[in-house]
Enzyme design. Sequence first.
Site, PDB file in Angstrom:
ATOM      1  N   SER A  32       0.661  -1.276   0.094  1.00  0.00           N
ATOM      2  CA  SER A  32      -0.027   0.150   0.037  1.00  0.00           C
ATOM      3  C   SER A  32       0.791   1.208  -0.041  1.00  0.00           C
ATOM      4  O   SER A  32       1.838   1.389   0.848  1.00  0.00           O
ATOM      5  CB  SER A  32      -0.869   0.118   1.254  1.00  0.00           C
ATOM      6  N   HIS A  63      -8.760  -6.465  -7.792  1.00  0.00           N
ATOM      7  CA  HIS A  63      -7.475  -6.258  -7.051  1.00  0.00           C
ATOM      8  C   HIS A  63      -6.464  -7.473  -7.240  1.00  0.00           C
ATOM      9  O   HIS A  63      -5.885  -8.090  -6.328  1.00  0.00           O
ATOM     10  CB  HIS A  63      -7.682  -6.370  -5.409  1.00  0.00           C
ATOM     11  N   HIS A  85      -1.834 -11.922   1.381  1.00  0.00           N
ATOM     12  CA  HIS A  85      -1.524 -11.635   2.964  1.00  0.00           C
ATOM     13  C   HIS A  85      -1.895 -12.965   3.735  1.00  0.00           C
ATOM     14  O   HIS A  85      -2.699 -13.603   3.180  1.00  0.00           O
ATOM     15  CB  HIS A  85      -2.349 -10.439   3.432  1.00  0.00           C
ATOM     16  N   TYR A  87      -3.813 -12.987   6.303  1.00  0.00           N
ATOM     17  CA  TYR A  87      -4.966 -12.697   6.799  1.00  0.00           C
ATOM     18  C   TYR A  87      -6.024 -13.018   5.959  1.00  0.00           C
ATOM     19  O   TYR A  87      -7.488 -13.349   6.322  1.00  0.00           O
ATOM     20  CB  TYR A  87      -5.289 -11.250   7.477  1.00  0.00           C
ATOM     21  N   GLU A  88      -5.716 -13.122   4.534  1.00  0.00           N
ATOM     22  CA  GLU A  88      -6.889 -13.704   3.541  1.00  0.00           C
ATOM     23  C   GLU A  88      -7.080 -15.262   3.764  1.00  0.00           C
ATOM     24  O   GLU A  88      -7.947 -15.865   2.860  1.00  0.00           O
ATOM     25  CB  GLU A  88      -6.136 -13.359   2.133  1.00  0.00           C
ATOM     26  N   ALA A 115       2.734  -0.551   4.171  1.00  0.00           N
ATOM     27  CA  ALA A 115       2.094   0.327   4.949  1.00  0.00           C
ATOM     28  C   ALA A 115       2.139  -0.057   6.526  1.00  0.00           C
ATOM     29  O   ALA A 115       1.838  -1.497   6.792  1.00  0.00           O
ATOM     30  CB  ALA A 115       0.764   0.635   4.583  1.00  0.00           C
ATOM     31  N   MET A 212       1.173  -6.097   8.562  1.00  0.00           N
ATOM     32  CA  MET A 212       0.572  -7.460   8.308  1.00  0.00           C
ATOM     33  C   MET A 212       1.320  -8.166   7.428  1.00  0.00           C
ATOM     34  O   MET A 212       0.656  -9.002   6.498  1.00  0.00           O
ATOM     35  CB  MET A 212      -0.820  -7.371   8.165  1.00  0.00           C
ATOM     36  N   SER A 213       2.522  -7.718   7.102  1.00  0.00           N
ATOM     37  CA  SER A 213       3.193  -8.492   5.817  1.00  0.00           C
ATOM     38  C   SER A 213       4.536  -8.594   6.057  1.00  0.00           C
ATOM     39  O   SER A 213       5.107  -8.323   7.183  1.00  0.00           O
ATOM     40  CB  SER A 213       2.623  -7.582   4.732  1.00  0.00           C
ATOM     41  N   ASN A 236      -0.110   5.620  10.262  1.00  0.00           N
ATOM     42  CA  ASN A 236      -1.185   6.025  11.374  1.00  0.00           C
ATOM     43  C   ASN A 236      -0.184   5.731  12.604  1.00  0.00           C
ATOM     44  O   ASN A 236       0.533   4.873  12.603  1.00  0.00           O
ATOM     45  CB  ASN A 236      -2.387   5.206  11.165  1.00  0.00           C
ATOM     46  N   HIS A 250      -8.813   1.074   8.091  1.00  0.00           N
ATOM     47  CA  HIS A 250      -8.259   0.731   6.672  1.00  0.00           C
ATOM     48  C   HIS A 250      -8.417   1.972   5.801  1.00  0.00           C
ATOM     49  O   HIS A 250      -7.516   2.260   5.066  1.00  0.00           O
ATOM     50  CB  HIS A 250      -9.142  -0.358   5.991  1.00  0.00           C
TER      51      HIS A 250
HETATM   52  N1  HPA Z   1      -1.611  -2.196  12.283  1.00  0.00           N
HETATM   53  C1  HPA Z   1      -1.303  -3.232  11.536  1.00  0.00           C
HETATM   54  N2  HPA Z   1      -1.236  -3.014  10.418  1.00  0.00           N
HETATM   55  C2  HPA Z   1      -1.067  -1.832   9.823  1.00  0.00           C
HETATM   56  C3  HPA Z   1      -1.492  -0.557  10.504  1.00  0.00           C
HETATM   57  C4  HPA Z   1      -1.540  -0.695  11.906  1.00  0.00           C
HETATM   58  O1  HPA Z   1      -1.582   0.297  12.776  1.00  0.00           O
HETATM   59  N3  HPA Z   1      -1.263   0.497   9.789  1.00  0.00           N
HETATM   60  C5  HPA Z   1      -1.056  -0.004   8.605  1.00  0.00           C
HETATM   61  N4  HPA Z   1      -1.114  -1.391   8.558  1.00  0.00           N
END
Ligand code: HPA
Length: 276
Positions: A32, A63, A85, A87-88, A115, A212-213, A236, A250
């Site tokens: 991302s 996607h 990922h 989580y998928e 990200a 998460m990657s 963030n 998200h």
């Molecule tokens: N947590 C987990 N994965 C993320 C985050 C987060 O705050 N921001 C972007 N990917």
Amino acid sequence: MRRTLTPDPNATAELIRRRCPLVPTVGLVLGSGFARLAETVTPVAEFAFRDLPGFPVGSVPGHQPRLLLGHWQQTTVAVLRGRAHYYEGFELSEITFPIRVLAALGISQLLLTNAAGAINRRYRPGDFMVLSDHINGLGANPLRGPVREGQQRFVDLTQVYDPELQHRLLRSAQAVGARVHSGVYLAVSGPSYETPAEIRAFRRWGADAVGMSTVPEAIVARQCGLQVAGLSCLTNAAAGLGGPQQTVSHEEVLAMARAREQVATQLVGTFLTTGP
Ligand code: HPA
């Protein structure tokens, strides 16, 4: 429990080579906020993951990740635009299969981008972080299971992220005027975001950012003997760090990733041009 080997990465690499003889030297995984870099590559061939045996095919329509082979100025590159990922619902061996194929195609360096949420209080959303090390919080390892002949099972991870590549990324970020840090990335499985208590615990572990990657890909890349680099766009403040009204969403992650995409593209472009 599955004990069978995944499809042979050499066979998929051979199939790609038959359509495109370009030998890539650098691999890029665009997470991302980094996807636009693919538009600055002069393409030679492009493949949808679903057309490549063993590549993970996601469920989100529109996607579909792609493999792009081409030139970035003087450098030949293999770009994974998007990734699967954990989580998928994929196995870690499935997520990391494309890395094995890139290694079989001939890359010697791999840049993993993502990200991430900022845990370190000195980091601000919009900053970048060069990975100095990682913590695998997935509760699973991509090397679990059978090993192919000639491959190591017990892979050393003392220096996952190549010091010279880290240095080049830091210099590239400074050259494009981006705020950048060097820090430890923690991978969690997701897809829920973390609780504030988890983030406090992760900080005590020594994590500077969470996502998460990246970690499974980095582990497999080291098994393949690649030089690895990692770069996070901090989208963030991690849960509980953004003040009493904060939630993590998200949408917020994607919005910041998009806002930083131009700088991210310049940063990675500078990294590629200042390569060896
Ligand atoms: N947590 C987990 N994965 C993320 C985050 C987060 O705050 N921001 C972007 N990917």
